[in-house]
Design a protein around this motif. Structure first.
Motif, PDB file in Angstrom:
ATOM      1  N   GLY A  75       0.805  -1.215   0.000  1.00 37.24           N
ATOM      2  CA  GLY A  75       0.000   0.000   0.000  1.00 37.24           C
ATOM      3  C   GLY A  75       0.838   1.265   0.000  1.00 37.24           C
ATOM      4  O   GLY A  75       0.496   2.260  -0.658  1.00 37.24           O
ATOM      5  N   THR A  76       1.936   1.257   0.729  1.00 34.60           N
ATOM      6  CA  THR A  76       2.759   2.457   0.861  1.00 34.60           C
ATOM      7  C   THR A  76       3.353   2.847  -0.492  1.00 34.60           C
ATOM      8  O   THR A  76       3.240   4.011  -0.924  1.00 34.60           O
ATOM      9  N   HIS A  96      -3.702   7.585   6.171  1.00 32.46           N
ATOM     10  CA  HIS A  96      -2.516   6.821   6.583  1.00 32.46           C
ATOM     11  C   HIS A  96      -1.273   7.658   6.269  1.00 32.46           C
ATOM     12  O   HIS A  96      -1.276   8.453   5.327  1.00 32.46           O
ATOM     13  N   ASN A 109      -8.206   3.099   8.563  1.00 34.84           N
ATOM     14  CA  ASN A 109      -7.692   1.901   9.224  1.00 34.84           C
ATOM     15  C   ASN A 109      -7.784   1.951  10.746  1.00 34.84           C
ATOM     16  O   ASN A 109      -7.696   0.940  11.403  1.00 34.84           O
ATOM     17  N   ASP A 163      -6.831   5.445  -1.151  1.00 36.98           N
ATOM     18  CA  ASP A 163      -6.135   4.373  -0.447  1.00 36.98           C
ATOM     19  C   ASP A 163      -7.204   3.358  -0.039  1.00 36.98           C
ATOM     20  O   ASP A 163      -7.981   3.603   0.893  1.00 36.98           O
ATOM     21  N   GLN A 181      -7.690  -0.990   3.145  1.00 31.83           N
ATOM     22  CA  GLN A 181      -8.538  -1.703   4.111  1.00 31.83           C
ATOM     23  C   GLN A 181      -9.818  -2.252   3.487  1.00 31.83           C
ATOM     24  O   GLN A 181     -10.595  -2.915   4.184  1.00 31.83           O
ATOM     25  N   ALA A 202      -3.001  -4.030  -0.468  1.00 30.76           N
ATOM     26  CA  ALA A 202      -1.879  -4.794   0.104  1.00 30.76           C
ATOM     27  C   ALA A 202      -2.412  -6.173   0.475  1.00 30.76           C
ATOM     28  O   ALA A 202      -3.391  -6.291   1.221  1.00 30.76           O
ATOM     29  N   HIS A 253      -1.409  -8.466   2.433  1.00 27.51           N
ATOM     30  CA  HIS A 253      -1.363  -8.956   3.822  1.00 27.51           C
ATOM     31  C   HIS A 253      -2.554  -8.507   4.653  1.00 27.51           C
ATOM     32  O   HIS A 253      -2.710  -8.930   5.800  1.00 27.51           O
ATOM     33  N   LYS A 254      -3.407  -7.661   4.089  1.00 29.42           N
ATOM     34  CA  LYS A 254      -4.609  -7.246   4.827  1.00 29.42           C
ATOM     35  C   LYS A 254      -5.763  -8.228   4.593  1.00 29.42           C
ATOM     36  O   LYS A 254      -6.815  -8.117   5.208  1.00 29.42           O
TER      37      LYS A 254
HETATM   38  C1  LIG Z   1      -5.071   2.380   5.143  1.00 28.38           C
HETATM   39  C2  LIG Z   1      -3.692   1.874   4.944  1.00 28.38           C
HETATM   40  N1  LIG Z   1      -2.930   2.408   3.968  1.00 28.38           N
HETATM   41  C3  LIG Z   1      -1.697   1.984   3.741  1.00 28.38           C
HETATM   42  C4  LIG Z   1      -1.121   0.988   4.486  1.00 28.38           C
HETATM   43  C5  LIG Z   1       0.281   0.570   4.190  1.00 28.38           C
HETATM   44  O1  LIG Z   1       0.329  -0.672   3.558  1.00 28.38           O
HETATM   45  P1  LIG Z   1       1.697  -1.468   3.473  1.00 28.38           P
HETATM   46  O2  LIG Z   1       2.179  -1.665   4.873  1.00 28.38           O
HETATM   47  O3  LIG Z   1       1.357  -2.738   2.771  1.00 28.38           O
HETATM   48  O4  LIG Z   1       2.644  -0.655   2.678  1.00 28.38           O
HETATM   49  C6  LIG Z   1      -1.877   0.403   5.521  1.00 28.38           C
HETATM   50  C7  LIG Z   1      -1.332  -0.678   6.368  1.00 28.38           C
HETATM   51  O5  LIG Z   1      -0.559  -0.529   7.257  1.00 28.38           O
HETATM   52  C8  LIG Z   1      -3.182   0.870   5.754  1.00 28.38           C
HETATM   53  O6  LIG Z   1      -3.938   0.373   6.734  1.00 28.38           O
END
Ligand SMILES: Cc1ncc(COP(=O)(O)O)c(C=O)c1O
Length: 376
Positions: free
Chosen positions: A72-73, A99, A153, A178, A181, A201, A203-204
């Motif tokens: 996500g980042t 985030h 989140n 974004d 979630q 992402a 892993h969510k």
């Molecule tokens: C809303 C949101 N955006 C972005 C991220 C970042 O995702 P990642 O850790 O896979 O880069 C997260 C998770 O930590 C998130 O909850």
């Protein structure tokens, strides 16, 4: 020692065994480089392109609009930076509860003088004030990027993507959301959602860490963010995270097949916990629009601040209960949550986020509520 209770699924989720099963061969015998031209490499390429097609189909997008990233980042960094540098956005409108992947990127571009930055107001329940968003959009002729998350989140509030997308369309703004979630938790139909960029992402939603996606609508064209080889159609150089991408697609496929049952079950766990807390803990409250437009996975609990409640996360940890105070990235730093500060800046309350998945049970909720009664 009590078995660990994991109520921090908004931070990350357990990898599903069926996802691991499809990933393993790509870590062992099927390790060919997807860019190699011999058949061994071509098999890996095929696996990536099948994953892309499968993900595109689920999200109702074109495979050419799906780019695999590290998460996500990276996806949000790419979308926001490209909107400013390639799409001519001179102004970014965002909210104070995004985030940090979004907030810090927007602030960085503002600090470097590359874009102005405006923050949209929030309503008392933490939702975006759409009237204020429209005022901001109408208030400037500058090409604008609107970046607002689909679901928060920390407090779980859900944005009306369609309403914001339509408003952006009206004012010729670029819209990034974004959706980390919500992808894997809600059905998303990109063909019928007016958005230029979304992120995810794996892993969510019970996929592997370190792999995500960036959807780039076919009507926008941006420059590569990482330079080097021609991977991801020249957009993101570097040998692909082959097993991660295969895992991403499988996790999304499984999550999609189970949406209806999983969401109903997880919602019932969240409701049960809210009821039990109200019944047993004096002065408890909930941050965000928790019974309204809100993630079924997240319950953000607000408690009166006392010496004991300030130590709560620590004490929950000692009792093998995983929960979080802010987003995963800030909870270790204990700086308090920028989201809670923006939504409900009450120095006499502490906030704890519990977030659920299909593996949680009402029995676990009972244990956690019992522990909370002891701890506060
Ligand atoms: C809303 C949101 N955006 C972005 C991220 C970042 O995702 P990642 O850790 O896979 O880069 C997260 C998770 O930590 C998130 O909850």
């Amino acid at each position: 020692m009590q078995k660990r209770i994991y109520f921090d699924n908004a931070a990350t989720t357990a990898l599903a065994p069926a996802v691991l099963d499809v990933m393993l061969p790509y870590m062992t015998e099927k390790f060919g480089n997807p860019s190699s031209i011999y058949s061994y490499g071509r098999e890996s390429r095929l696996a990536i392109e099948s994953a892309r097609k499968s993900v595109a189909k689920i999200l109702n997008a074109h495979p050419a609009e799906i780019f695999f990233t590290s998460g996500g980042t990276e996806s949000s960094n790419t979308a926001i930076t490209a909107s400013v540098r390639d799409l001519g956005c001179k102004r970014i409108i965002t909210s104070p509860i995004e985030h940090h992947a979004v907030l810090h990127t927007a602030e960085y571009l503002r600090n470097r003088g590359e874009a102005q930055l405006s923050f949209v107001k929030l309503l008392p329940n933490g939702h975006i004030d759409l009237d204020n968003l429209e005022q901001l959009l109408a208030g400037s002729e500058e090409k604008t990027l609107v970046t607002l998350m689909h679901a928060n989140n920390e407090i779980g509030n859900l944005l009306d993507l369609h309403a914001v997308g339509e408003m952006c369309k009206l004012y010729g703004a670029i819209f990034h959301s974004d959706t980390v979630q919500t992808v894997g938790h809600y059905s998303i139909d990109l063909r019928h959602t007016p958005v230029h960029f979304i992120t995810a992402a794996a892993h969510k939603f019970h996929g592997p860490k370190g792999v995500g996606l960036l959807y780039i609508n076919e009507n926008v064209s941006i420059h590569p963010y990482i330079h080097g080889g021609s991977q991801e159609r020249n957009m993101r150089a570097g040998t692909e995270n082959l097993y991660g991408i295969v895992g991403f697609a499988k996790a999304l496929e499984l999550a999609t097949a189970a949406y209806a049952t999983d969401s109903e079950f997880i919602r019932s766990i969240k409701q049960y916990m809210a009821e039990q807390l109200k019944k047993h803990i004096k002065g408890v409250g909930f941050n965000g629009d928790f019974t309204g437009r809100s993630l079924y996975t997240v319950l953000n609990v607000s408690l009166p601040k006392t010496e004991k409640s300030e130590m709560l996360l620590f004490n929950l940890d000692i009792n093998n209960i995983c929960a979080s105070g802010g987003s995963a990235c800030t909870s270790g730093a204990d700086q308090g949550s920028h989201v809670i500060r923006s939504v409900n800046n009450n120095p006499n309350r502490v906030a704890v986020r519990f977030s659920f998945c299909r593996h949680n049970t009402k029995e676990e909720v009972d244990i956690v509520v019992e522990k909370l009664k002891e701890l506060i």
